[in-house]
Design a protein around this motif. Sequence first.
Motif, PDB file in Angstrom:
ATOM      1  N   TYR A   1       0.810  -1.215   0.000  1.00 29.15           N
ATOM      2  CA  TYR A   1       0.000   0.000   0.000  1.00 29.15           C
ATOM      3  C   TYR A   1       0.850   1.274   0.000  1.00 29.15           C
ATOM      4  O   TYR A   1       0.327   2.350  -0.260  1.00 29.15           O
ATOM      5  CB  TYR A   1      -0.934   0.004   1.218  1.00 29.15           C
TER       6      TYR A   1
ATOM      7  N   TYR B   1       4.969   4.715  -3.240  1.00 29.27           N
ATOM      8  CA  TYR B   1       4.950   6.121  -2.836  1.00 29.27           C
ATOM      9  C   TYR B   1       6.046   6.489  -1.840  1.00 29.27           C
ATOM     10  O   TYR B   1       6.478   7.636  -1.801  1.00 29.27           O
ATOM     11  CB  TYR B   1       3.602   6.457  -2.177  1.00 29.27           C
TER      12      TYR B   1
ATOM     13  N   TYR C   1      -1.460  11.512   1.365  1.00 25.46           N
ATOM     14  CA  TYR C   1      -2.919  11.344   1.288  1.00 25.46           C
ATOM     15  C   TYR C   1      -3.272  10.019   0.617  1.00 25.46           C
ATOM     16  O   TYR C   1      -4.139   9.271   1.104  1.00 25.46           O
ATOM     17  CB  TYR C   1      -3.525  12.510   0.507  1.00 25.46           C
ATOM     18  N   ASN C   2      -2.611   9.702  -0.483  1.00 23.71           N
ATOM     19  CA  ASN C   2      -2.910   8.467  -1.215  1.00 23.71           C
ATOM     20  C   ASN C   2      -2.718   7.235  -0.336  1.00 23.71           C
ATOM     21  O   ASN C   2      -3.548   6.323  -0.319  1.00 23.71           O
ATOM     22  CB  ASN C   2      -2.020   8.365  -2.454  1.00 23.71           C
ATOM     23  N   VAL C   3      -1.623   7.203   0.395  1.00 25.31           N
ATOM     24  CA  VAL C   3      -1.320   6.036   1.219  1.00 25.31           C
ATOM     25  C   VAL C   3      -2.286   5.929   2.395  1.00 25.31           C
ATOM     26  O   VAL C   3      -2.808   4.839   2.684  1.00 25.31           O
ATOM     27  CB  VAL C   3       0.137   6.095   1.716  1.00 25.31           C
ATOM     28  N   THR C   4      -2.533   7.018   3.076  1.00 25.80           N
ATOM     29  CA  THR C   4      -3.430   6.952   4.238  1.00 25.80           C
ATOM     30  C   THR C   4      -4.850   6.569   3.826  1.00 25.80           C
ATOM     31  O   THR C   4      -5.538   5.849   4.558  1.00 25.80           O
ATOM     32  CB  THR C   4      -3.438   8.283   5.014  1.00 25.80           C
ATOM     33  N   GLU C   5      -5.288   7.026   2.669  1.00 31.49           N
ATOM     34  CA  GLU C   5      -6.610   6.630   2.192  1.00 31.49           C
ATOM     35  C   GLU C   5      -6.660   5.136   1.884  1.00 31.49           C
ATOM     36  O   GLU C   5      -7.653   4.455   2.169  1.00 31.49           O
ATOM     37  CB  GLU C   5      -6.999   7.445   0.950  1.00 31.49           C
ATOM     38  N   GLU C   6      -5.585   4.605   1.286  1.00 27.18           N
ATOM     39  CA  GLU C   6      -5.515   3.176   1.004  1.00 27.18           C
ATOM     40  C   GLU C   6      -5.542   2.373   2.303  1.00 27.18           C
ATOM     41  O   GLU C   6      -6.215   1.345   2.399  1.00 27.18           O
ATOM     42  CB  GLU C   6      -4.230   2.857   0.226  1.00 27.18           C
TER      43      GLU C   6
ATOM     44  N   ASN D   1       1.015  14.828  -1.826  1.00 28.67           N
ATOM     45  CA  ASN D   1      -0.195  14.096  -2.197  1.00 28.67           C
ATOM     46  C   ASN D   1      -0.047  12.599  -1.957  1.00 28.67           C
ATOM     47  O   ASN D   1      -1.043  11.891  -1.779  1.00 28.67           O
ATOM     48  CB  ASN D   1      -0.551  14.352  -3.664  1.00 28.67           C
ATOM     49  N   ASP D   2       1.192  12.107  -1.956  1.00 30.14           N
ATOM     50  CA  ASP D   2       1.409  10.689  -1.716  1.00 30.14           C
ATOM     51  C   ASP D   2       1.036  10.297  -0.292  1.00 30.14           C
ATOM     52  O   ASP D   2       0.612   9.162  -0.043  1.00 30.14           O
ATOM     53  CB  ASP D   2       2.871  10.321  -1.989  1.00 30.14           C
TER      54      ASP D   2
END
Length: 219
Positions: A151, A155, A175-180, A172-173
């Motif tokens: 996950y 990133y 955000y991407n990881v925490t959302e995943e 932004n990465d």
Amino acid sequence: MSNIPRYFINKIKNEKPHKWMQVNQTLLMSTHPYVLYQLPDGTEVYGNSEKHLVIEPNDKSWSVNFFNPQTKEFEYLTSEEKDWVFCSSDLKRDCRYEFTEVEYTSTNGYIKFDIAQWLHKYVSKTLSLDEDFYFYGVVKLGNKEFELQRYFEDYASVEGRKQLYLVFKRENDVYNVTEELKRYFAKKKMPDDVEIVYSKIQKNEMTIEDFELWVRGDQ
């Protein structure tokens, strides 16, 4: 030339032409592709070859000049307050996520993200990290393991065996990881929080068998 962390280099490259940034005592500036510049030491750099300029401190001048095709001379490139991205004295405002810190003292640093603190706040305080997180991206709950590497591996990287911070290149990465991770753990049946379990044990509301199930993450 100063060792400028890649986080800042990447950021200034993506800015519009003639945006400025200060990192410690060094200035960075984004260039216009069709402009010839002259640095304080007299070096000439064409914007088509360099997306950004690194301006070192100079006893005589910090000025950057540009070649004016009308006058056929180099002229001083002025800047206004709106042209500045930010300076190193006010870095944290540029990183909008919890448990993050811009690591600008190291040439390998981008954004440090305290993954352990994030997991404890948003998932469960029962999760623990050790060297297996560094090698395999595994977090643990008793004997139960959760593999998280897939996950974040596109990133971020893990900073060290002991620190266990994630290091990101771009904001932004994070955000991407925490959302995943939120989506991943939303599908898992996580145990009660530590304080709740401790309270149940004190009140004799939890048996040893139930506690063992809780530690394994089976309840």
